[in-house]
Design a protein around this motif. Structure first.
Motif, PDB file in Angstrom:
ATOM      1  N   UNK A 105       0.818  -1.223   0.000  1.00 26.80           N
ATOM      2  CA  UNK A 105       0.000   0.000   0.000  1.00 26.80           C
ATOM      3  C   UNK A 105       0.849   1.269   0.000  1.00 26.80           C
ATOM      4  N   UNK A 106       2.031   1.185  -0.579  1.00 29.24           N
ATOM      5  CA  UNK A 106       2.931   2.339  -0.548  1.00 29.24           C
ATOM      6  C   UNK A 106       2.438   3.512  -1.382  1.00 29.24           C
ATOM      7  N   UNK A 107       1.389   3.327  -2.208  1.00 34.45           N
ATOM      8  CA  UNK A 107       0.881   4.414  -3.039  1.00 34.45           C
ATOM      9  C   UNK A 107      -0.185   5.261  -2.343  1.00 34.45           C
ATOM     10  N   UNK A 108      -0.563   4.907  -1.129  1.00 33.80           N
ATOM     11  CA  UNK A 108      -1.612   5.659  -0.444  1.00 33.80           C
ATOM     12  C   UNK A 108      -1.325   7.157  -0.320  1.00 33.80           C
ATOM     13  N   UNK A 109      -0.078   7.593  -0.192  1.00 36.14           N
ATOM     14  CA  UNK A 109       0.163   9.042  -0.037  1.00 36.14           C
ATOM     15  C   UNK A 109       0.086   9.844  -1.339  1.00 36.14           C
ATOM     16  N   UNK A 110      -0.197   9.202  -2.481  1.00 37.27           N
ATOM     17  CA  UNK A 110      -0.075   9.902  -3.755  1.00 37.27           C
ATOM     18  C   UNK A 110      -1.420   9.970  -4.488  1.00 37.27           C
ATOM     19  N   UNK A 111      -1.544  10.983  -5.346  1.00 38.16           N
ATOM     20  CA  UNK A 111      -2.756  11.164  -6.143  1.00 38.16           C
ATOM     21  C   UNK A 111      -2.384  11.571  -7.567  1.00 38.16           C
ATOM     22  N   UNK A 112      -3.329  11.346  -8.500  1.00 39.10           N
ATOM     23  CA  UNK A 112      -3.121  11.644  -9.914  1.00 39.10           C
ATOM     24  C   UNK A 112      -3.961  12.831 -10.364  1.00 39.10           C
ATOM     25  N   UNK A 113      -3.601  13.395 -11.497  1.00 39.52           N
ATOM     26  CA  UNK A 113      -4.367  14.492 -12.074  1.00 39.52           C
ATOM     27  C   UNK A 113      -5.773  14.027 -12.466  1.00 39.52           C
ATOM     28  N   UNK A 114      -5.854  12.860 -13.077  1.00 33.79           N
ATOM     29  CA  UNK A 114      -7.133  12.278 -13.492  1.00 33.79           C
ATOM     30  C   UNK A 114      -7.373  10.994 -12.720  1.00 33.79           C
ATOM     31  N   UNK A 115      -8.639  10.679 -12.453  1.00 38.32           N
ATOM     32  CA  UNK A 115      -8.992   9.437 -11.768  1.00 38.32           C
ATOM     33  C   UNK A 115     -10.160   8.772 -12.478  1.00 38.32           C
ATOM     34  N   UNK A 116     -10.264   7.468 -12.280  1.00 39.39           N
ATOM     35  CA  UNK A 116     -11.401   6.719 -12.783  1.00 39.39           C
ATOM     36  C   UNK A 116     -12.383   6.441 -11.667  1.00 39.39           C
ATOM     37  N   UNK A 117     -13.465   5.759 -12.012  1.00 37.97           N
ATOM     38  CA  UNK A 117     -14.455   5.343 -11.026  1.00 37.97           C
ATOM     39  C   UNK A 117     -14.698   3.850 -11.169  1.00 37.97           C
ATOM     40  N   UNK A 118     -15.370   3.278 -10.196  1.00 37.27           N
ATOM     41  CA  UNK A 118     -15.603   1.835 -10.189  1.00 37.27           C
ATOM     42  C   UNK A 118     -16.878   1.450 -10.924  1.00 37.27           C
ATOM     43  N   UNK A 119     -17.493   2.404 -11.607  1.00 31.66           N
ATOM     44  CA  UNK A 119     -18.700   2.078 -12.368  1.00 31.66           C
ATOM     45  C   UNK A 119     -18.719   2.715 -13.753  1.00 31.66           C
ATOM     46  N   UNK A 120     -17.604   3.280 -14.187  1.00 34.00           N
ATOM     47  CA  UNK A 120     -17.486   3.865 -15.520  1.00 34.00           C
ATOM     48  C   UNK A 120     -16.173   3.383 -16.112  1.00 34.00           C
ATOM     49  N   UNK A 121     -16.183   2.278 -16.867  1.00 33.73           N
ATOM     50  CA  UNK A 121     -14.924   1.668 -17.296  1.00 33.73           C
ATOM     51  C   UNK A 121     -14.111   2.501 -18.266  1.00 33.73           C
ATOM     52  N   UNK A 122     -14.705   3.508 -18.883  1.00 33.18           N
ATOM     53  CA  UNK A 122     -13.984   4.278 -19.889  1.00 33.18           C
ATOM     54  C   UNK A 122     -13.704   5.714 -19.476  1.00 33.18           C
ATOM     55  N   UNK A 236      13.241   4.291   2.464  1.00 32.09           N
ATOM     56  CA  UNK A 236      12.356   3.994   3.593  1.00 32.09           C
ATOM     57  C   UNK A 236      11.545   5.213   4.009  1.00 32.09           C
ATOM     58  N   UNK A 237      11.679   6.300   3.255  1.00 33.19           N
ATOM     59  CA  UNK A 237      10.853   7.482   3.490  1.00 33.19           C
ATOM     60  C   UNK A 237       9.970   7.698   2.262  1.00 33.19           C
ATOM     61  N   UNK A 238       8.641   7.688   2.413  1.00 36.46           N
ATOM     62  CA  UNK A 238       7.779   7.957   1.265  1.00 36.46           C
ATOM     63  C   UNK A 238       8.033   9.348   0.707  1.00 36.46           C
ATOM     64  N   UNK A 239       7.753   9.529  -0.574  1.00 35.63           N
ATOM     65  CA  UNK A 239       7.861  10.839  -1.186  1.00 35.63           C
ATOM     66  C   UNK A 239       6.753  11.743  -0.650  1.00 35.63           C
ATOM     67  N   UNK A 240       6.937  13.033  -0.755  1.00 32.66           N
ATOM     68  CA  UNK A 240       5.918  13.985  -0.316  1.00 32.66           C
ATOM     69  C   UNK A 240       4.822  14.047  -1.383  1.00 32.66           C
ATOM     70  N   UNK A 241       3.603  13.667  -0.974  1.00 33.43           N
ATOM     71  CA  UNK A 241       2.487  13.637  -1.902  1.00 33.43           C
ATOM     72  C   UNK A 241       1.297  14.410  -1.383  1.00 33.43           C
ATOM     73  N   UNK A 242       0.178  14.291  -2.103  1.00 30.02           N
ATOM     74  CA  UNK A 242      -1.038  15.027  -1.768  1.00 30.02           C
ATOM     75  C   UNK A 242      -2.145  14.126  -1.237  1.00 30.02           C
TER      76      UNK A 242
END
Length: 639
Positions: A105-122, A236-242
């Motif tokens: 789960x090392x990606x929990x501290x990070x976010x993307x510009x665009x995101x998807x949803x769990x009910x819109x596959x495209x 061993x230190x996560x990057x600074x994220x949002x």
């Protein structure tokens, strides 16, 4: 479990948006659902410019701007802890480096510009941005970044951070990713503090470009420059994220705790309503699955996504379950199949002969496994796109033949592919014992034909070399599955063995190609694109985290652009089915098993929306903690 011939997700998506199969890219369609959509015309080119809160290649976005998701509980309480498990060890919180074993789960501290949803596959939706702007040609895209996004130290996230992160991946990211992106993105330009433009090459497939530009996480430029951290080194230190969670504490190879950031910028953003509900997410590490299961029974962690059919069928009769403290459920999974299987290392000379690979495959008796080891819980994967319209089935359609015929004419494919059903894993008629003697005879004939004959000790030899097959594994749970296969191979005259190593060795040997056969999950997405090159392209075979089988096939290489450059959904489906046929015919994959439900067990203090969305279980995303139920469990002695 039966393979569904048509994806329920895709059917619902088609009904919902009224997809027009011959429609061109999003630039020709107005977004529905109250979407922000504007047209400007460039004076010099007369090209329409679209401004929107999201992007889709097909039909319409399901959601309008600034609205919550349909499938979450908007009134879900916040707080509490969910605890899951991981196997093996970790020594880094950087999953982007080839060095080290990344933490769960090392990606929990990070976010993307665009995101998807769990009910819109495209659909892809603005998240760190408010809107995007692009021309019909998709030659570029501009992101208008939100001005309220902050990193976890309170510093603002700006276009300079986005540019820095993109360049960081291009300079220090893994080679396979850099090679693909460099072919598609020509330039990145900061236009203003909260405005950034990505320009695309002429060759870039237009279905992929917006996703490439908006699909990577954003890191803090100032933090990287101050700490001199490198993306290509373990850390061993996560990057600074949002992101909503921060690393709270860890004990190497034993435990990790992530805690909700109390000052997280995204708390009130509509798309986040009903999500990120837990105060802490804890990961407990165990040496193997058996130890982890015992830990769950004792309450050492609280949520388990069961991956052992034996334990699912026979193991859940322990006191916490019998007392009603633990709930056990099968929840629907509408996503594409896992494509899980053993893959051959095609760089090794013996596995370059398809007859030898097929002979080995014949010794895997799935029908016996499912009845004797898996309690009838699994189906065997047939395709890399199982449970979807992208799966090749039956005789090729006229449209598929039109794609495949040139490759047949050039001698890259056998003509039989035009008139045959797609290849599936060998079927065994014997379910009362591991060894199917009919398949043994067929495998023996194939090895004889390939020049591998039994020596004096019964082991097959060719040119003075022994035919050896080593199955590389790290989990003891696979012993009961792999050992019968090894016994079958020994009966065939193959010097077969199981080699079990620790997690770090396993990761490194898969990366470096130091194996004969190893596990791999090759399931793909609903919208195959340029990522296919990382999975199956010859250019990635020497150094890839996905093409670990080292596949080099001119026929596959010729088909990839056909899929990648497909414009309409109908074209994409047809091209992908053709590719699926060819990939399955290559024989680098021995399908293992899969299921179309989530088999979960959890202490009865978690709740979830009903119904769940089709594309995600979401236990760490939109489930929530019932504090009253948790107190009742504690009072009863569950923990």
């Amino acid at each position: 479990m039966k393979n569904r011939p048509v994806s329920a997700v895709k059917s619902r998506a088609a009904e919902r948006s009224g997809l027009k199969w011959k429609q061109a890219l999003l630039g020709t369609a107005i977004l529905a659902g109250g979407a922000l959509w504007a047209q400007d015309v460039l004076a010099d080119s007369h090209e329409t410019i679209i401004v929107s809160h999201g992007y889709t290649n097909f039909g319409e976005l399901k959601y309008g701007p600034n609205v919550p998701l349909d499938y979450v509980n908007l009134d879900a309480p916040k707080g509490g802890e969910i605890a899951v498990w991981a196997q093996g060890n970790f020594d880094s919180f950087n999953q982007y480096a080839r060095a080290g074993s990344p933490a769960s789960l090392n990606q929990l501290p990070y976010e993307n510009m665009l995101v998807g949803t769990a009910d819109d596959p495209y659909g892809s939706y603005c998240y760190l941005c408010e809107t995007i702007e692009y021309p019909e040609s998709l030659d570029w895209v501009i992101f208008y970044i939100r001005d309220d996004v902050t990193f976890s130290d309170g510093s603002p996230m700006t276009a300079a951070d986005v540019e820095f992160t993109f360049n960081l991946f291009q300079e220090q990211g893994i080679v396979e990713y850099r090679n693909v992106v460099s072919q598609y993105i020509a330039d990145v330009e900061v236009l203003d503090t909260y405005k950034i433009k990505f320009s695309f090459t002429e060759e870039a497939p237009r279905r992929d470009v917006v996703g490439f530009a908006g699909g990577t996480p954003v890191f803090s430029k100032a933090w990287f420059e101050e700490t001199e951290t490198r993306l290509d080194e373990a850390s061993l230190e996560p990057f600074l994220g949002t992101g909503p969670y921060l690393l709270d504490s860890f004990d190497i190879n034993r435990r990790i705790v992530y805690r909700k950031d109390p000052d997280w910028w995204g708390t009130d953003v509509p798309i986040n309503q009903g999500r990120n509900n837990f105060e802490t997410i804890r990961v407990e590490y165990f040496a193997d699955g058996s130890a982890a299961f015992e830990g769950f029974k004792s309450g050492a962690y609280t949520f388990r996504n069961e991956n052992s059919s034996k334990q699912w069928a026979t193991g859940y009769d322990f006191p916490a379950r019998e007392s009603g403290w633990v709930k056990v459920e099968e929840l629907p999974d509408g996503s594409i199949g896992s494509g899980q299987g053993f893959v051959f290392n095609l760089d090794r000379k013996e596995w370059q002969d398809p007859r030898v690979r097929k002979a080995i495959s014949l010794m895997v008796n799935f029908e016996w496994m499912n009845e004797s080891l898996f309690y009838g819980l699994y189906a065997r994967p047939e395709s890399f796109w199982d449970f979807s319209d992208l799966k090749a089935e039956g005789i090729p359609s006229a449209e598929e033949v039109a794609i495949l015929q040139p490759l047949v004419d050039e001698g890259l494919l056998d003509a039989s592919i035009l008139t045959s059903e797609p290849v599936i894993g060998p079927v065994s008629a014997t379910t009362d014992r591991p060894l199917d003697r009919r398949n043994l005879r067929a495998a023996s004939a194939l090895l004889d034909e390939a020049g591998w004959f039994p020596g004096e000790n019964g082991v097959r030899m060719k040119d003075g070399e022994t035919l050896t097959a080593v199955f590389l594994q790290f989990s003891p749970q696979f012993d009961r599955i792999v050992n019968p296969i090894i016994e079958n191979l020994i009966a065939l005259g193959v010097d077969a063995k199981l080699e079990r190593v620790d997690t770090s060795q396993y990761v490194e040997r898969r990366r470096s190609g130091d194996f004969d056969l190893v596990n791999h999950s090759l399931g793909q997405g609903y919208e195959p694109g340029s990522g296919l090159r990382q999975w199956f392209g010859s250019e990635t075979a020497d150094d890839s985290s996905r093409n670990i089988m080292r596949l080099r096939s001119e026929a596959v290489d010729r088909l990839l652009p056909v899929v990648i450059n497909s414009i309409t959904l109908e074209e994409l489906n047809t091209a992908t089915r053709a590719l699926d046929r060819v990939l399955r015919g290559e024989g680098f994959w021995i399908p293992q098993w899969q299921k179309d439900v989530h088999t979960v067990a959890y202490y009865d203090m978690f709740r979830y929306p009903d119904p769940l969305p089709p594309l995600a279980l979401g236990n760490l995303d939109f489930w929530w903690y019932d504090a009253e139920a948790a107190e009742a469990l504690k009072a009863a002695g569950a923990f």
